[in-house]
Enzyme design. Structure first.
Site, PDB file in Angstrom:
ATOM      1  N   HIS A  39      18.194 -12.134  33.129  1.00  0.00           N
ATOM      2  CA  HIS A  39      17.326 -12.383  31.979  1.00  0.00           C
ATOM      3  C   HIS A  39      18.244 -12.949  30.908  1.00  0.00           C
ATOM      4  CE1 HIS A  39      14.556 -11.847  28.633  1.00  0.00           C
ATOM      5  NE2 HIS A  39      15.524 -11.230  27.994  1.00  0.00           N
ATOM      6  N   CYS A 109      12.205 -16.806  31.327  1.00  0.00           N
ATOM      7  CA  CYS A 109      13.142 -16.684  30.212  1.00  0.00           C
ATOM      8  C   CYS A 109      14.311 -17.651  30.351  1.00  0.00           C
ATOM      9  CB  CYS A 109      13.658 -15.249  30.100  1.00  0.00           C
ATOM     10  SG  CYS A 109      14.500 -14.657  31.583  1.00  0.00           S
TER      11      CYS A 109
END
Length: 169
Positions: A39, A109
């Site tokens: 992430h 993301c």
């Protein structure tokens, strides 16, 4: 009269969502080793910005439940001031990066961080991050999980949505 250009630092915060489990389990599940399930977020102007199932969000750096990042990459500097940057994010949040456009393998993301990094600095984020979905999907197990995983939307708690709400974080 010469004006001094103000430059702002741009950082990439990298988190391993698996907390080390990908490194341990991926050889057995995928037949290849993954160092993490990444992430990412862009940190600029004293805030951390990322994209998830609720759209574009922000928080203080390291302020989600993920805690402090596993690593931080210095992406360089930009002359993009906070007002211009927030207008840019608002535009992205109303178009390309609305919450319903999130797709774990295709539009996530890391896609967001890569696009924002290029806007701010002209540089991409590291390819080991952006190549991760294709690495997973190149395996039979990844293909088998695709229908299930494609419905997953990740949004780390502890953030505020900024989609289409300039100045309201």
């Amino acid at each position: 009269m010469d004006q001094e250009n103000t430059r702002f630092s741009v950082k990439l915060y990298i988190y391993d969502l698996s907390k080390g489990m990908a490194r341990q389990l991926s050889p057995a599940l995928l037949g290849k080793r993954l160092d993490g399930i990444w992430h990412t977020a862009i940190v600029i102007h004293g805030e951390e910005f990322f994209f998830g199932g609720e759209g574009i969000s922000s928080c203080p750096p390291g302020g989600t439940f993920l805690g402090q990042p596993n690593s931080i990459v210095d992406l360089g500097e930009t002359e993009v001031n906070e007002d211009l940057f927030m207008n840019y994010l608002t535009s992205l949040g109303e178009s390309t990066y609305r919450g319903e456009t999130y797709k774990l393998f295709e539009h996530n993301c890391n896609t967001f961080s890569n696009e924002v990094a290029q806007f701010l600095t002209g540089s991409k984020i590291p390819s080991y991050i952006t190549d991760l979905p294709s690495e997973v999907l190149s395996t039979p197990f990844g293909q088998a999980l695709l229908p299930l995983l494609d419905s997953v939307a990740i949004t780390p708690p502890g953030s505020s949505s900024i989609n289409g709400h300039y100045g309201q974080r």
